[in-house]
Scaffold this motif. Sequence first.
Motif, PDB file in Angstrom:
ATOM      1  N   LEU A   1       0.947  -1.144  -0.247  1.00 31.15           N
ATOM      2  CA  LEU A   1      -0.038   0.083   0.034  1.00 31.15           C
ATOM      3  C   LEU A   1       0.954   1.390  -0.122  1.00 31.15           C
ATOM      4  CD1 LEU A   1      -2.702   1.186   0.253  1.00 31.15           C
ATOM      5  CD2 LEU A   1      -2.763   0.959   2.792  1.00 31.15           C
ATOM      6  N   ALA A   2       1.832   1.304   0.773  1.00 30.10           N
ATOM      7  CA  ALA A   2       2.886   2.440   0.739  1.00 30.10           C
ATOM      8  C   ALA A   2       3.650   2.802  -0.464  1.00 30.10           C
ATOM      9  CB  ALA A   2       4.082   2.071   1.778  1.00 30.10           C
ATOM     10  N   GLY A   3       3.800   1.457  -1.228  1.00 30.80           N
ATOM     11  CA  GLY A   3       4.617   1.624  -2.618  1.00 30.80           C
ATOM     12  C   GLY A   3       3.364   2.288  -3.628  1.00 30.80           C
ATOM     13  N   PHE A   4       2.134   1.921  -3.760  1.00 27.57           N
ATOM     14  CA  PHE A   4       1.030   2.216  -4.409  1.00 27.57           C
ATOM     15  C   PHE A   4       0.867   3.879  -4.050  1.00 27.57           C
ATOM     16  CE2 PHE A   4      -3.293   3.115  -5.434  1.00 27.57           C
ATOM     17  CZ  PHE A   4      -3.414   2.853  -6.634  1.00 27.57           C
ATOM     18  N   LEU A   5       0.984   4.153  -2.877  1.00 39.38           N
ATOM     19  CA  LEU A   5       0.508   5.677  -2.596  1.00 39.38           C
ATOM     20  C   LEU A   5       1.822   6.522  -3.117  1.00 39.38           C
ATOM     21  CD1 LEU A   5      -1.100   5.504   1.060  1.00 39.38           C
ATOM     22  CD2 LEU A   5      -2.320   5.710  -1.288  1.00 39.38           C
ATOM     23  N   GLY A   6       2.946   5.995  -2.698  1.00 37.36           N
ATOM     24  CA  GLY A   6       3.886   6.887  -3.141  1.00 37.36           C
ATOM     25  C   GLY A   6       4.190   6.972  -4.710  1.00 37.36           C
ATOM     26  N   ALA A   7       3.809   5.889  -5.375  1.00 39.64           N
ATOM     27  CA  ALA A   7       3.783   6.222  -6.923  1.00 39.64           C
ATOM     28  C   ALA A   7       2.691   7.074  -7.416  1.00 39.64           C
ATOM     29  CB  ALA A   7       3.462   4.572  -7.617  1.00 39.64           C
ATOM     30  N   ILE A   8       1.593   7.240  -7.018  1.00 39.00           N
ATOM     31  CA  ILE A   8       0.406   7.881  -7.318  1.00 39.00           C
ATOM     32  C   ILE A   8       0.964   9.462  -6.925  1.00 39.00           C
ATOM     33  CG2 ILE A   8      -2.041   8.581  -6.648  1.00 39.00           C
ATOM     34  CD1 ILE A   8      -1.515   6.121  -8.463  1.00 39.00           C
ATOM     35  N   ILE A   9       1.448   9.870  -5.823  1.00 38.58           N
ATOM     36  CA  ILE A   9       1.685  10.889  -5.333  1.00 38.58           C
ATOM     37  C   ILE A   9       2.790  11.638  -6.284  1.00 38.58           C
ATOM     38  CG2 ILE A   9       3.032  12.304  -3.608  1.00 38.58           C
ATOM     39  CD1 ILE A   9       1.712  10.296  -1.266  1.00 38.58           C
ATOM     40  N   ALA A  10       3.770  10.687  -6.565  1.00 35.54           N
ATOM     41  CA  ALA A  10       4.849  11.381  -7.405  1.00 35.54           C
ATOM     42  C   ALA A  10       4.151  11.666  -8.765  1.00 35.54           C
ATOM     43  CB  ALA A  10       5.905  10.230  -7.534  1.00 35.54           C
TER      44      ALA A  10
ATOM     45  N   TYR B   1       2.366  15.890 -12.651  1.00 33.67           N
ATOM     46  CA  TYR B   1       1.198  16.334 -13.386  1.00 33.67           C
ATOM     47  C   TYR B   1       0.912  17.686 -13.280  1.00 33.67           C
ATOM     48  CZ  TYR B   1      -3.088  17.013 -15.879  1.00 33.67           C
ATOM     49  OH  TYR B   1      -4.181  17.441 -16.597  1.00 33.67           O
ATOM     50  N   PHE B   2       1.031  18.108 -11.958  1.00 29.82           N
ATOM     51  CA  PHE B   2       0.393  19.519 -11.511  1.00 29.82           C
ATOM     52  C   PHE B   2       1.530  20.335 -11.736  1.00 29.82           C
ATOM     53  CE2 PHE B   2      -3.181  17.420  -9.383  1.00 29.82           C
ATOM     54  CZ  PHE B   2      -4.130  18.153  -9.782  1.00 29.82           C
ATOM     55  N   ILE B   3       2.749  20.020 -11.563  1.00 29.05           N
ATOM     56  CA  ILE B   3       3.823  20.913 -11.951  1.00 29.05           C
ATOM     57  C   ILE B   3       4.488  20.881 -13.571  1.00 29.05           C
ATOM     58  CG2 ILE B   3       6.386  21.342 -11.444  1.00 29.05           C
ATOM     59  CD1 ILE B   3       5.782  20.011  -8.689  1.00 29.05           C
TER      60      ILE B   3
ATOM     61  N   LYS C   1      -0.803  25.476 -18.768  1.00 33.58           N
ATOM     62  CA  LYS C   1      -2.158  26.120 -19.395  1.00 33.58           C
ATOM     63  C   LYS C   1      -2.152  25.912 -20.753  1.00 33.58           C
ATOM     64  CE  LYS C   1      -2.799  29.848 -15.876  1.00 33.58           C
ATOM     65  NZ  LYS C   1      -3.337  31.141 -15.708  1.00 33.58           N
ATOM     66  N   ASN C   2      -0.858  25.765 -21.470  1.00 35.58           N
ATOM     67  CA  ASN C   2      -0.718  25.577 -22.784  1.00 35.58           C
ATOM     68  C   ASN C   2      -0.783  24.009 -23.142  1.00 35.58           C
ATOM     69  OD1 ASN C   2      -0.676  28.419 -23.258  1.00 35.58           O
ATOM     70  ND2 ASN C   2       1.436  28.408 -22.934  1.00 35.58           N
ATOM     71  N   GLY C   3      -0.565  23.050 -22.073  1.00 32.48           N
ATOM     72  CA  GLY C   3      -0.556  21.800 -22.420  1.00 32.48           C
ATOM     73  C   GLY C   3       0.428  21.070 -21.809  1.00 32.48           C
ATOM     74  N   ALA C   4       0.803  19.840 -22.252  1.00 26.45           N
ATOM     75  CA  ALA C   4       1.772  18.939 -21.414  1.00 26.45           C
ATOM     76  C   ALA C   4       3.325  18.991 -22.467  1.00 26.45           C
ATOM     77  CB  ALA C   4       1.463  17.890 -20.961  1.00 26.45           C
TER      78      ALA C   4
ATOM     79  N   LEU D   1      11.702  16.562 -17.663  1.00 24.75           N
ATOM     80  CA  LEU D   1      12.146  17.416 -16.615  1.00 24.75           C
ATOM     81  C   LEU D   1      11.866  17.528 -15.411  1.00 24.75           C
ATOM     82  CD1 LEU D   1      13.611  20.276 -18.737  1.00 24.75           C
ATOM     83  CD2 LEU D   1      14.983  18.288 -17.918  1.00 24.75           C
ATOM     84  N   THR D   2      10.548  17.645 -15.319  1.00 24.56           N
ATOM     85  CA  THR D   2       9.742  17.379 -14.129  1.00 24.56           C
ATOM     86  C   THR D   2       9.880  16.386 -13.288  1.00 24.56           C
ATOM     87  OG1 THR D   2       8.169  19.004 -14.948  1.00 24.56           O
ATOM     88  CG2 THR D   2       7.540  18.329 -12.736  1.00 24.56           C
ATOM     89  N   GLY D   3       9.866  15.149 -13.784  1.00 24.37           N
ATOM     90  CA  GLY D   3       9.949  13.964 -13.514  1.00 24.37           C
ATOM     91  C   GLY D   3      11.355  13.477 -12.909  1.00 24.37           C
ATOM     92  N   MET D   4      12.371  14.199 -13.425  1.00 22.69           N
ATOM     93  CA  MET D   4      13.583  13.968 -12.864  1.00 22.69           C
ATOM     94  C   MET D   4      13.995  14.895 -11.628  1.00 22.69           C
ATOM     95  SD  MET D   4      15.899  14.357 -16.533  1.00 22.69           S
ATOM     96  CE  MET D   4      17.383  14.448 -15.627  1.00 22.69           C
ATOM     97  N   ALA D   5      13.245  15.898 -11.560  1.00 18.93           N
ATOM     98  CA  ALA D   5      13.314  16.712 -10.386  1.00 18.93           C
ATOM     99  C   ALA D   5      12.416  16.020  -9.246  1.00 18.93           C
ATOM    100  CB  ALA D   5      12.655  18.100 -10.703  1.00 18.93           C
ATOM    101  N   ILE D   6      11.390  15.537  -9.645  1.00 18.78           N
ATOM    102  CA  ILE D   6      10.716  14.987  -8.575  1.00 18.78           C
ATOM    103  C   ILE D   6      11.369  13.733  -7.996  1.00 18.78           C
ATOM    104  CG2 ILE D   6       8.653  13.655  -8.102  1.00 18.78           C
ATOM    105  CD1 ILE D   6       8.138  16.597  -7.946  1.00 18.78           C
ATOM    106  N   SER D   7      12.026  12.945  -8.794  1.00 15.98           N
ATOM    107  CA  SER D   7      12.814  11.777  -8.516  1.00 15.98           C
ATOM    108  C   SER D   7      13.907  11.990  -7.619  1.00 15.98           C
ATOM    109  CB  SER D   7      13.417  11.205 -10.136  1.00 15.98           C
ATOM    110  OG  SER D   7      12.252  10.645 -10.710  1.00 15.98           O
ATOM    111  N   ILE D   8      14.428  13.134  -7.939  1.00 16.88           N
ATOM    112  CA  ILE D   8      15.796  13.288  -6.925  1.00 16.88           C
ATOM    113  C   ILE D   8      15.404  13.885  -5.759  1.00 16.88           C
ATOM    114  CG2 ILE D   8      17.405  15.329  -6.623  1.00 16.88           C
ATOM    115  CD1 ILE D   8      17.642  15.825  -9.859  1.00 16.88           C
TER     116      ILE D   8
END
Length: 349
Positions: A137-146, A151-153, A157-160, A167-174
Amino acid sequence: MQRTFENDRQKRKIWKIVLLALLGFGVLSASVLAAILLGSADLSPKNVFDVLQWKLFGTEKGELSNSVVYIIWNLRLPRALLAIAAGGGLAVCGVAMQAITQNVMADPYILGVSSGATATVSFAFCIGGVFADHTGLAGFLGAIIAMVLVYFIGVSKNGASSTRLVLTGMAISIIFNAFSYLFISLSSESATRSITMWMMGSLADARWSNLLLPLLVSVAGLAFFGAQARAYNLISLGDETAVSMGVSTARLKKWTMLAVAFVTGVMVSSCGIIGLVGFVIPHIVRILLGANHRKLIPVSWFSGSIFLVWMDVLARTVLSPQELPIGIFTALFGGPFFIWLLYRQNQGE
């Protein structure tokens, strides 16, 4: 005349899909049978078929011992089925991420899913007690939070933008990796070992009680990503081309990211972090069959399932009765095989 030609062409396509599916089911079924037979305990094909007939169709148990039944039905078969779910699920998630990011280096973990899961699992082991009993459960919650943070960062407004997402994924991973190292440094020696084993992946906890969700999610992921095959084909040509052909790229990327987060989170919670499957398998299938996602997605699902079934067999048998983390073998076999295919492709070119 033209209509007859088109009908014949459509029929050939359908027959090719049917034959490909039958081939996939056949190889996968043979792999599962081999996974049940191979291991530290010697079993015969007759033992396997007798147990399956008894459990599935209620035939006479005969002279089957309780230990043989337990090994086949409660240990090896659930492991093989979990390998199918995890291998197939991670493979199609890798295909989807490579499509929406237009980045051949993408995999299901590129947007911080694995780092988020590792951080929360490390925290659970560090705290211990009841938390250590719910690492899934902890692993699932951590994956969803990341994934939610990415996504939100990463989506403006102009899209993804693909580059912005990566780059955002790399920053969150760090950031999450830093928390993981902190929790590992504060953990006891036994907890540190448990965290390390979890980070390399294992199917040892596969049981009938925790098998249904990964299987359903894996098949649902295959169906969802398969339904988006045309859109992935178009978006691979560029966002502008996809928009001009009627594809809402922002919506496609949002739902794909959510689906990848959910599928990957379930797989991570079930068997830890198994690397390279979501990266190597889509590349191998793409090299062999081309980049058409109508073929790429289902063939990647079958290939990932078959690959992980055999990697689990090696993890159980190489140093039997000791079991090794499955991530060791996915790296040792997936990496060199991928390099060999690239070499062959370059030689052909």
